[in-house]
Design a protein around this motif. Structure first.
Motif, short mmCIF file in Angstrom:
data_model
loop_
_atom_site.label_atom_id
_atom_site.label_comp_id
_atom_site.label_asym_id
_atom_site.label_seq_id
_atom_site.Cartn_x
_atom_site.Cartn_y
_atom_site.Cartn_z
N ARG A 16 -44.56 27.04 5.11
CA ARG A 16 -44.67 28.35 5.73
C ARG A 16 -43.69 29.33 5.13
N GLY A 17 -43.12 29.00 3.96
CA GLY A 17 -42.18 29.92 3.36
C GLY A 17 -40.88 30.01 4.14
N HIS A 18 -40.37 28.86 4.63
CA HIS A 18 -39.11 28.87 5.35
C HIS A 18 -38.01 29.36 4.43
N ARG A 19 -37.11 30.18 4.96
CA ARG A 19 -36.03 30.72 4.18
C ARG A 19 -34.73 30.43 4.87
N VAL A 20 -33.94 29.57 4.30
CA VAL A 20 -32.69 29.18 4.92
C VAL A 20 -31.60 29.06 3.87
N VAL A 21 -30.35 29.00 4.31
CA VAL A 21 -29.23 28.98 3.38
C VAL A 21 -28.97 27.58 2.87
N GLY A 22 -28.79 27.43 1.56
CA GLY A 22 -28.37 26.15 1.01
C GLY A 22 -29.51 25.33 0.43
N ASP A 199 -48.18 33.47 24.34
CA ASP A 199 -48.45 34.19 25.58
C ASP A 199 -47.19 34.67 26.29
N SER A 200 -46.16 33.85 26.32
CA SER A 200 -44.95 34.19 27.06
C SER A 200 -43.99 35.00 26.18
N PRO A 201 -43.08 35.75 26.80
CA PRO A 201 -42.06 36.47 26.03
C PRO A 201 -41.26 35.55 25.12
N MET A 202 -40.97 34.34 25.59
CA MET A 202 -40.20 33.39 24.78
C MET A 202 -40.97 33.00 23.52
N GLU A 203 -42.25 32.75 23.65
CA GLU A 203 -43.07 32.37 22.51
C GLU A 203 -43.17 33.52 21.51
N LYS A 204 -43.32 34.72 22.02
CA LYS A 204 -43.40 35.88 21.14
C LYS A 204 -42.07 36.14 20.44
N ALA A 205 -40.98 35.91 21.15
CA ALA A 205 -39.66 36.11 20.57
C ALA A 205 -39.40 35.12 19.44
N LEU A 206 -39.83 33.87 19.60
CA LEU A 206 -39.62 32.86 18.57
C LEU A 206 -40.31 33.26 17.27
N PHE A 207 -41.53 33.72 17.38
CA PHE A 207 -42.27 34.16 16.19
C PHE A 207 -41.61 35.38 15.56
N ALA A 208 -41.11 36.28 16.41
CA ALA A 208 -40.50 37.51 15.92
C ALA A 208 -39.13 37.27 15.28
N CYS A 209 -38.48 36.19 15.63
CA CYS A 209 -37.13 35.91 15.12
C CYS A 209 -37.11 34.95 13.94
N ASP A 210 -38.04 34.04 13.87
CA ASP A 210 -38.03 32.98 12.88
C ASP A 210 -38.03 33.53 11.45
N GLU A 211 -39.07 34.25 11.08
CA GLU A 211 -39.19 34.78 9.73
C GLU A 211 -38.08 35.78 9.43
N LEU A 212 -37.80 36.62 10.40
CA LEU A 212 -36.81 37.68 10.18
C LEU A 212 -35.41 37.12 9.97
N ALA A 213 -35.05 36.08 10.71
CA ALA A 213 -33.72 35.49 10.55
C ALA A 213 -33.53 34.97 9.12
N GLY A 214 -34.58 34.36 8.57
CA GLY A 214 -34.50 33.88 7.20
C GLY A 214 -34.39 35.00 6.20
N PHE A 215 -35.11 36.09 6.44
CA PHE A 215 -35.09 37.21 5.51
C PHE A 215 -33.72 37.91 5.54
N CYS A 272 -31.35 41.64 15.62
CA CYS A 272 -31.19 40.29 15.08
C CYS A 272 -29.98 40.20 14.15
N ILE A 273 -29.71 41.26 13.42
CA ILE A 273 -28.51 41.26 12.58
C ILE A 273 -27.27 41.10 13.46
N GLY A 274 -27.23 41.84 14.56
CA GLY A 274 -26.12 41.74 15.49
C GLY A 274 -25.97 40.33 16.04
N ALA A 275 -27.10 39.69 16.37
CA ALA A 275 -27.06 38.33 16.90
C ALA A 275 -26.52 37.35 15.85
N LEU A 276 -26.93 37.53 14.61
CA LEU A 276 -26.49 36.64 13.54
C LEU A 276 -25.02 36.86 13.19
#
Length: 292
Positions: A16-22, A199-215, A272-276
């Motif tokens: 899925r094009g995971h982007r992580v450090v290392g 469907d839930s806010p948590m599920e939507k948040a996971l999708f919204a954070c996953d790719e962006l955190a890697g980028f 998300c930048i602030g969270a990271l």
């Protein structure tokens, strides 16, 4: 022109094009550690940690194989005591044990920590103490639940990286070990190809954070100080327009994630930048790497 492949410290994955450090390292043997809440020498991630949360017998069989009957009885007594005190066996510690059982790569662990940080921040913003995700039954706060989902969303990826296996294998493992549906469903939903709707806010948040955190991580790594303090929403948006940079990242997923969550993209990136930045030291993005 700088391309994603020019950064040897970024592992880009193959599904899925995971982007992580290392860069992923070979798996290392499990060690025996001491778990404060249980006491004594007990098996680490592969045994006591991450097993079926509500099935003490499974824990005992594994403990007995490695530690003997005396240790097994001690663990049994401690686990029963913990249950008697009303402590949930689904918690952040259990999630970390599960992650480290299946994931030896420092890069993937850092990605998990990054997504966890973003998810915790989202929970504080979108569902502070609401209990709408079924947290009361699990004995968790909303923030802890969302954080756990972020932490283990890719726990099976290192061992099962193909589209045919991830996150399906992980889902099977979680169900076999008694993890609740609110967690398993959220993890399944973060893969667009799984067919599980968000469907839930948590599920939507996971999708919204996953790719962006890697980028965001990739953007931080090309900064002179390799620090998240040097990253802002403007620099992230600029790199999103550069198709050669982190080219395996689906920009449409980042756009869709923010839209489905109902937030402005620039605001979400800054959020998300602030969270990271709050866990920059754990991610190796606090500038220390550039000073060594």
């Amino acid at each position: 022109m700088i391309t994603a492949d020019d950064f040897p410290r970024i592992y880009w994955g193959k599904s899925r094009g995971h982007r992580v450090v290392g860069v992923p390292e070979p798996a290392t043997p499990l060690l025996l550690t001491v778990e404060p809440d249980i006491g004594g020498e007990v098996p680490a991630a592969g045994t006591i940690c991450g097993t079926r949360p509500v099935d003490v017998k499974v824990k005992m069989h594994k403990a007995a194989n490695l530690c003997g009957e005396i240790e097994a009885k001690a663990v049994s007594k401690a686990v029963k005591s913990r249950r008697g005190q009303g402590k949930s066996m689904i918690d952040r510690e259990a999630a970390w044990c599960l992650l480290t059982e299946f994931t030896q790569s420092e890069s993937l662990r850092k990605h998990a920590l990054a997504v966890e940080a973003c998810m915790r921040a989202c929970a504080r913003k979108l569902a502070p103490g609401s209990g709408s995700s079924g947290t009361s039954e699990l004995g968790l706060s909303e923030e802890d639940l969302w954080g756990i989902v972020g932490l283990i969303h890719d726990f099976d990826y290192e061992k099962y990286p193909s589209l045919e296996d991830h996150p399906y294998k992980g889902n099977e493992i979680l169900k076999q070990r008694g993890w609740p549906e609110v967690i398993t469903r959220a993890i399944m939903s973060h893969a667009e190809y799984s067919g599980v709707t968000r469907d839930s806010p948590m599920e939507k948040a996971l999708f919204a954070c996953d790719e962006l955190a890697g980028f965001i991580t990739a953007v931080a790594l090309i900064k002179p100080g390799k620090s998240l303090a040097e990253v802002d929403a403007k620099s992230v948006r600029k790199r999103m327009k550069d198709k050669a940079f982190a080219r395996k990242v689906n920009r449409d997923d980042i756009l869709k994630g923010a839209a489905d969550l109902g937030v402005d993209l620039d605001d979400h990136i800054a959020f998300c930048i602030g969270a990271l930045q709050g866990v920059a030291d754990k991610l190796g993005l606090d500038g220390s790497a550039a000073r060594t």
